[in-house]
Design an enzyme around this catalytic site. Structure first.
Site, PDB file in Angstrom:
ATOM      1  N   ARG A  75       0.814  -1.231   0.000  1.00 18.98           N
ATOM      2  CA  ARG A  75       0.000   0.000   0.000  1.00 18.98           C
ATOM      3  C   ARG A  75       0.839   1.269   0.000  1.00 18.98           C
ATOM      4  NH1 ARG A  75      -3.284  -2.704   3.934  1.00 18.98           N
ATOM      5  NH2 ARG A  75      -4.963  -3.764   2.828  1.00 18.98           N
TER       6      ARG A  75
ATOM      7  N   LYS B  46       2.498  11.337 -11.159  1.00 15.03           N
ATOM      8  CA  LYS B  46       1.540  10.543 -11.939  1.00 15.03           C
ATOM      9  C   LYS B  46       2.226   9.237 -12.288  1.00 15.03           C
ATOM     10  CE  LYS B  46      -1.405  13.745 -14.503  1.00 15.03           C
ATOM     11  NZ  LYS B  46      -1.799  14.079 -15.878  1.00 15.03           N
TER      12      LYS B  46
ATOM     13  N   GLU C 111       8.217  17.580 -25.461  1.00  7.07           N
ATOM     14  CA  GLU C 111       7.569  17.925 -24.179  1.00  7.07           C
ATOM     15  C   GLU C 111       8.114  19.260 -23.650  1.00  7.07           C
ATOM     16  OE1 GLU C 111       5.004  16.155 -22.739  1.00  7.07           O
ATOM     17  OE2 GLU C 111       5.309  14.016 -23.116  1.00  7.07           O
TER      18      GLU C 111
ATOM     19  N   LYS D 145       6.865  22.731 -13.990  1.00 11.94           N
ATOM     20  CA  LYS D 145       6.121  21.530 -13.609  1.00 11.94           C
ATOM     21  C   LYS D 145       5.932  21.486 -12.095  1.00 11.94           C
ATOM     22  CE  LYS D 145       4.592  17.246 -14.642  1.00 11.94           C
ATOM     23  NZ  LYS D 145       4.856  15.927 -15.213  1.00 11.94           N
TER      24      LYS D 145
ATOM     25  N   GLU E  33      -4.788  17.307 -10.425  1.00  9.88           N
ATOM     26  CA  GLU E  33      -5.321  17.721 -11.726  1.00  9.88           C
ATOM     27  C   GLU E  33      -6.826  17.999 -11.692  1.00  9.88           C
ATOM     28  OE1 GLU E  33      -3.462  15.886 -15.248  1.00  9.88           O
ATOM     29  OE2 GLU E  33      -5.453  15.876 -16.120  1.00  9.88           O
TER      30      GLU E  33
ATOM     31  N   ARG F  13      -3.382  21.915 -13.755  1.00  5.59           N
ATOM     32  CA  ARG F  13      -2.421  20.872 -14.158  1.00  5.59           C
ATOM     33  C   ARG F  13      -2.820  20.248 -15.495  1.00  5.59           C
ATOM     34  NH1 ARG F  13       0.379  15.862 -10.694  1.00  5.59           N
ATOM     35  NH2 ARG F  13       1.619  15.144 -12.471  1.00  5.59           N
TER      36      ARG F  13
ATOM     37  N   ASN G 237      -1.505  18.623 -20.438  1.00  5.55           N
ATOM     38  CA  ASN G 237      -1.945  17.637 -21.432  1.00  5.55           C
ATOM     39  C   ASN G 237      -2.036  18.227 -22.837  1.00  5.55           C
ATOM     40  OD1 ASN G 237      -2.240  15.684 -19.411  1.00  5.55           O
ATOM     41  ND2 ASN G 237      -4.258  16.485 -18.876  1.00  5.55           N
TER      42      ASN G 237
ATOM     43  N   HIS H 241      -1.941  16.015 -25.885  1.00  4.28           N
ATOM     44  CA  HIS H 241      -2.013  14.624 -25.444  1.00  4.28           C
ATOM     45  C   HIS H 241      -3.318  13.917 -25.784  1.00  4.28           C
ATOM     46  CE1 HIS H 241       1.741  15.503 -23.530  1.00  4.28           C
ATOM     47  NE2 HIS H 241       1.824  14.295 -23.008  1.00  4.28           N
TER      48      HIS H 241
ATOM     49  N   HIS I 140      -2.437  10.714 -27.563  1.00  3.66           N
ATOM     50  CA  HIS I 140      -2.770   9.390 -27.014  1.00  3.66           C
ATOM     51  C   HIS I 140      -3.589   8.582 -28.011  1.00  3.66           C
ATOM     52  CE1 HIS I 140      -2.189  10.555 -22.486  1.00  3.66           C
ATOM     53  NE2 HIS I 140      -1.056  10.342 -23.117  1.00  3.66           N
TER      54      HIS I 140
ATOM     55  N   HIS J  62       6.158   8.290 -27.726  1.00  2.00           N
ATOM     56  CA  HIS J  62       5.214   9.164 -27.028  1.00  2.00           C
ATOM     57  C   HIS J  62       5.447  10.648 -27.383  1.00  2.00           C
ATOM     58  CE1 HIS J  62       2.655  10.830 -23.924  1.00  2.00           C
ATOM     59  NE2 HIS J  62       3.679  11.553 -23.504  1.00  2.00           N
TER      60      HIS J  62
HETATM   61  N1  LIG Z   1       4.026  10.490 -15.475  1.00  2.00           N
HETATM   62  C1  LIG Z   1       3.986  11.551 -16.231  1.00  2.00           C
HETATM   63  O1  LIG Z   1       3.662  12.646 -15.790  1.00  2.00           O
HETATM   64  C2  LIG Z   1       4.370  11.433 -17.684  1.00  2.00           C
HETATM   65  C3  LIG Z   1       4.611  12.577 -18.444  1.00  2.00           C
HETATM   66  C4  LIG Z   1       5.041  12.425 -19.761  1.00  2.00           C
HETATM   67  C5  LIG Z   1       5.233  11.157 -20.290  1.00  2.00           C
HETATM   68  N2  LIG Z   1       4.965  10.061 -19.519  1.00  2.00           N
HETATM   69  C6  LIG Z   1       5.182   8.701 -20.047  1.00  2.00           C
HETATM   70  O2  LIG Z   1       6.553   8.544 -20.331  1.00  2.00           O
HETATM   71  C7  LIG Z   1       6.693   7.509 -21.295  1.00  2.00           C
HETATM   72  C8  LIG Z   1       7.721   7.917 -22.324  1.00  2.00           C
HETATM   73  O3  LIG Z   1       8.956   8.105 -21.687  1.00  2.00           O
HETATM   74  P1  LIG Z   1      10.336   8.066 -22.484  1.00  2.00           P
HETATM   75  O4  LIG Z   1      10.202   8.824 -23.735  1.00  2.00           O
HETATM   76  O5  LIG Z   1      11.394   8.447 -21.525  1.00  2.00           O
HETATM   77  O6  LIG Z   1      10.436   6.535 -22.938  1.00  2.00           O
HETATM   78  P2  LIG Z   1      11.281   5.270 -22.456  1.00  2.00           P
HETATM   79  O7  LIG Z   1      11.284   5.137 -20.994  1.00  2.00           O
HETATM   80  O8  LIG Z   1      10.783   4.139 -23.255  1.00  2.00           O
HETATM   81  O9  LIG Z   1      12.764   5.608 -22.922  1.00  2.00           O
HETATM   82  C9  LIG Z   1      13.013   5.737 -24.285  1.00  2.00           C
HETATM   83  C10 LIG Z   1      14.138   4.802 -24.769  1.00  2.00           C
HETATM   84  O10 LIG Z   1      15.388   5.377 -24.434  1.00  2.00           O
HETATM   85  C11 LIG Z   1      16.222   4.413 -23.811  1.00  2.00           C
HETATM   86  N3  LIG Z   1      17.059   5.173 -22.870  1.00  2.00           N
HETATM   87  C12 LIG Z   1      16.649   5.745 -21.718  1.00  2.00           C
HETATM   88  N4  LIG Z   1      17.649   6.477 -21.193  1.00  2.00           N
HETATM   89  C13 LIG Z   1      18.706   6.345 -22.013  1.00  2.00           C
HETATM   90  C14 LIG Z   1      20.023   6.879 -22.023  1.00  2.00           C
HETATM   91  N5  LIG Z   1      20.439   7.747 -21.087  1.00  2.00           N
HETATM   92  N6  LIG Z   1      20.841   6.519 -23.035  1.00  2.00           N
HETATM   93  C15 LIG Z   1      20.410   5.673 -24.024  1.00  2.00           C
HETATM   94  N7  LIG Z   1      19.176   5.168 -24.073  1.00  2.00           N
HETATM   95  C16 LIG Z   1      18.329   5.496 -23.084  1.00  2.00           C
HETATM   96  C17 LIG Z   1      15.281   3.428 -23.191  1.00  2.00           C
HETATM   97  O11 LIG Z   1      15.887   2.169 -23.057  1.00  2.00           O
HETATM   98  C18 LIG Z   1      14.136   3.409 -24.189  1.00  2.00           C
HETATM   99  O12 LIG Z   1      14.402   2.507 -25.228  1.00  2.00           O
HETATM  100  C19 LIG Z   1       5.317   7.289 -21.892  1.00  2.00           C
HETATM  101  O13 LIG Z   1       4.801   6.069 -21.423  1.00  2.00           O
HETATM  102  C20 LIG Z   1       4.497   8.435 -21.353  1.00  2.00           C
HETATM  103  O14 LIG Z   1       3.142   8.108 -21.190  1.00  2.00           O
HETATM  104  C21 LIG Z   1       4.562  10.176 -18.232  1.00  2.00           C
HETATM  105 ZN   LIG Z   2       3.600  13.357 -22.382  1.00  4.33          ZN
END
Ligand SMILES: NC(=O)c1ccc[n+]([C@@H]2O[C@H](COP(=O)([O-])OP(=O)(O)OC[C@H]3O[C@@H](n4cnc5c(N)ncnc54)[C@H](O)[C@@H]3O)[C@@H](O)[C@H]2O)c1
Ligand SMILES: [Zn+2]
Length: 369
Positions: free
Chosen positions: A124, A146, A188, A229, A239, A243, A247, A250, A254, A268
Site C-alpha cells: 500500500r 503521476k 515535451e 512543472k 489535476e 495541471r 496535457n 495529449h 494518445h 510518445h
Molecule cells: N508520469 C507523467 O507525468 C508522464 C509525463 C510524460 C510522459 N509520460 C510517459 O513517459 C513515457 C515515455 O517516456 P520516455 O520517452 O522516456 O520513454 P522510455 O522510458 O521508453 O525511454 C526511451 C528509450 O530510451 C532508452 N534510454 C533511456 N535512457 C537512455 C540513455 N540515457 N541513453 C540511451 N538510451 C536510453 C530506453 O531504453 C528506451 O528505449 C510514456 O509512457 C508516457 O506516457 C509520463
Molecule cells: Zn507526455
C-alpha cells in the site's frame, strides 16, 4: 563542471527536491543514504539503460553501504503494461521487502511510470526515487507523481498519484540518448513553453538547433521545465484544474499512440508533437488562435526533426476511430472530451465544450492532406 541545481516541489509534508546536475547517478548512493536512509533499495531499469548506466549507480550504492537488488525489464512502451507490472511486483516481493524498502526508477518515462505505480501499490505504498535518464523524463514525467500503466483500451488507464521522495536528473547521462529519443523529449519541452511561457518558446526557437550539444543551455532548459512543472503540481496535485494544461497535445497524441499499439512506430513524444500541432490547428479552426502562431509551432517542431503530420504508414486511420479513442481518454466527462486549446503561443486553456464535429472535420482534412 556545471553545478548541481536544486528545486523543491512544495507539497507540505510530502514535499521533495529535484536535483539537476552532471553526475547524480554516480552520487545517488551517497545522496540517498544521507537523505532517506533506506533499509535497502530495489533498482528498476530497462536492458538498454542497464548496459549504460547501472554500473555507476551500483558502484555508488556499494560505496555508500546501501544494500540493493535490481530488476531489469525490456525497453519500450510495451513494458508499461499489466504483465510487466506483475513480473516486477513479483520479483520485488520475492526479494522480501519491508515498508522502508525504497524503489529506484533508473530510466525513461516507461520505467518511471511503471516503478512509480509499483511503489504506489506494493504494501500500500513504498517510497520511490526517480532517476530519469531521458530528456522526456527529466523535463516532464519524473516530476509530479503521476504513475500508470497502459491497457489495450488506452494510455495510463490504470494508475495512481504517488509522489517520489526525490528526483535525481543526471544531465550527463543524456549523452548516450539516441537522437530520436532526444527529439521526442524535446517535444515535451516545447509543450511546456507553448502552454504559458512565450519567452521560453522564443528562446527555444533560437537555441533548439544547438541545444543537444550545449550542456549548459540544456541544463538550464531542464531547470526551467522542472520549475514550471513543480509549480503546477504544487498548485494542483490531483489535476482538478490548471495541471490539465500539461496535457496540451495529449488527447490527440494518445489517440495516435493507442491506434498504433505502443509498438515504437510512434514514440510518445512524437505523438505529442503531432498532437500539439493538431491542438493549435483546432484552435485556429475554431477562430480562437491566430494562424501565424499555429504555423510557428508547427515550423519549430518540424525544424527540430519531429513529426507534425499524422503518419501515413497505417492505412486504417479514420477520423471516427481516432475520435473513438479520445472518448475513452481519462479526460472525458459526460461524453464531452476535454481539449487543451490555445489563444496563441503561451496561451493554452482548458476547453470542455468542443463539438466532436469540429474535431472530426479537422482530422478528416488532415488525413486527406
Ligand atoms: N508520469 C507523467 O507525468 C508522464 C509525463 C510524460 C510522459 N509520460 C510517459 O513517459 C513515457 C515515455 O517516456 P520516455 O520517452 O522516456 O520513454 P522510455 O522510458 O521508453 O525511454 C526511451 C528509450 O530510451 C532508452 N534510454 C533511456 N535512457 C537512455 C540513455 N540515457 N541513453 C540511451 N538510451 C536510453 C530506453 O531504453 C528506451 O528505449 C510514456 O509512457 C508516457 O506516457 C509520463
Ligand atoms: Zn507526455
Amino acid at each position: 563542471m556545471s553545478a548541481t541545481h536544486r528545486l523543491t516541489v512544495a507539497l507540505g509534508d510530502r514535499a521533495y527536491d529535484i536535483l539537476i546536475g552532471p553526475r547524480l547517478i554516480a552520487d545517488a548512493g551517497a545522496i540517498l543514504k544521507e537523505r532517506l536512509a533506506p533499509t535497502r533499495v530495489v533498482t528498476v531499469v530497462d536492458e538498454t539503460v542497464a548496459g549504460l548506466h547501472l554500473a555507476a549507480l551500483q558502484a555508488g550504492l556499494d560505496a555508500a553501504g546501501v544494500g540493493h537488488r535490481t530488476v531489469t525489464l525490456p525497453p519500450g512502451e510495451a513494458t508499461k503494461d499489466l504483465a510487466h507490472y506483475g513480473r516486477l511486483t513479483d520479483a520485488i516481493l520475492d526479494f522480501g521487502i519491508d515498508r522502508r524498502t525504497t524503489l529506484l526508477a533508473l530510466g525513461g518515462g516507461v520505467i518511471g511510470d511503471l516503478t512509480g505505480f509499483a511503489a504506489a501499490t506494493l504494501l500500500r505504498g513504498l517510497d520511490f526515487v526517480q532517476i530519469p535518464t531521458t530528456l522526456l523524463a527529466q523535463v516532464d514525467s519524473s516530476v509530479g507523481g503521476k504513475t500508470a500503466i497502459d491497457t489495450r483500451q488506452g494510455k495510463n488507464l490504470i494508475g495512481a498519484f504517488h509522489q517520489p521522495r526525490l528526483v535525481l536528473a543526471d544531465t550527463a547521462c543524456l549523452a548516450t540518448l539516441p537522437v530520436r529519443e532526444w527529439r521526442a523529449g524535446y517535444a515535451e519541452l516545447v509543450k511546456i513553453a507553448l502552454i504559458k511561457d512565450p519567452g521560453f518558446f522564443d528562446h527555444l526557437e533560437r537555441i533548439g538547433p544547438t541545444l543537444m550539444q550545449d550542456r549548459d543551455a540544456l541544463s538550464d532548459a531542464i531547470r526551467i521545465a522542472c520549475r514550471m512543472k513543480a509549480e503546477t503540481v504544487a498548485a494542483d496535485e490531483k489535476e482538478t484544474g490548471e495541471r490539465a494544461l500539461l496535457n496540451l497535445g495529449h488527447t490527440f497524441g494518445h489517440a495516435l499512440e493507442v491506434e498504433l499499439g505502443y509498438g515504437g512506430e510512434l514514440l510518445h513524444g512524437e505523438a505529442v508533437s503531432i498532437g500539439i500541432v493538431l491542438a493549435f490547428e483546432l484552435s485556429v479552426a475554431l477562430g480562437l488562435c491566430p494562424a501565424e502562431d499555429a504555423a510557428r509551432a508547427r515550423r519549430h517542431l518540424a525544424s527540430m526533426g519531429l513529426p507534425v503530420d499524422i503518419p501515413r504508414s497505417n492505412c486504417g486511420w479514420t477520423a471516427e476511430r481516432l475520435l473513438a479513442h479520445m472518448r475513452k481518454d481519462k479526460k472525458v466527462t459526460d461524453g464531452r472530451i476535454t481539449f487543451i486549446l490555445t489563444r496563441g503561443i503561451g496561451k493554452a486553456f482548458i476547453a470542455t465544450e468542443i463539438a466532436p464535429a469540429a474535431v472530426s472535420d479537422l482530422l478528416e482534412r488532415r488525413l486527406a492532406a
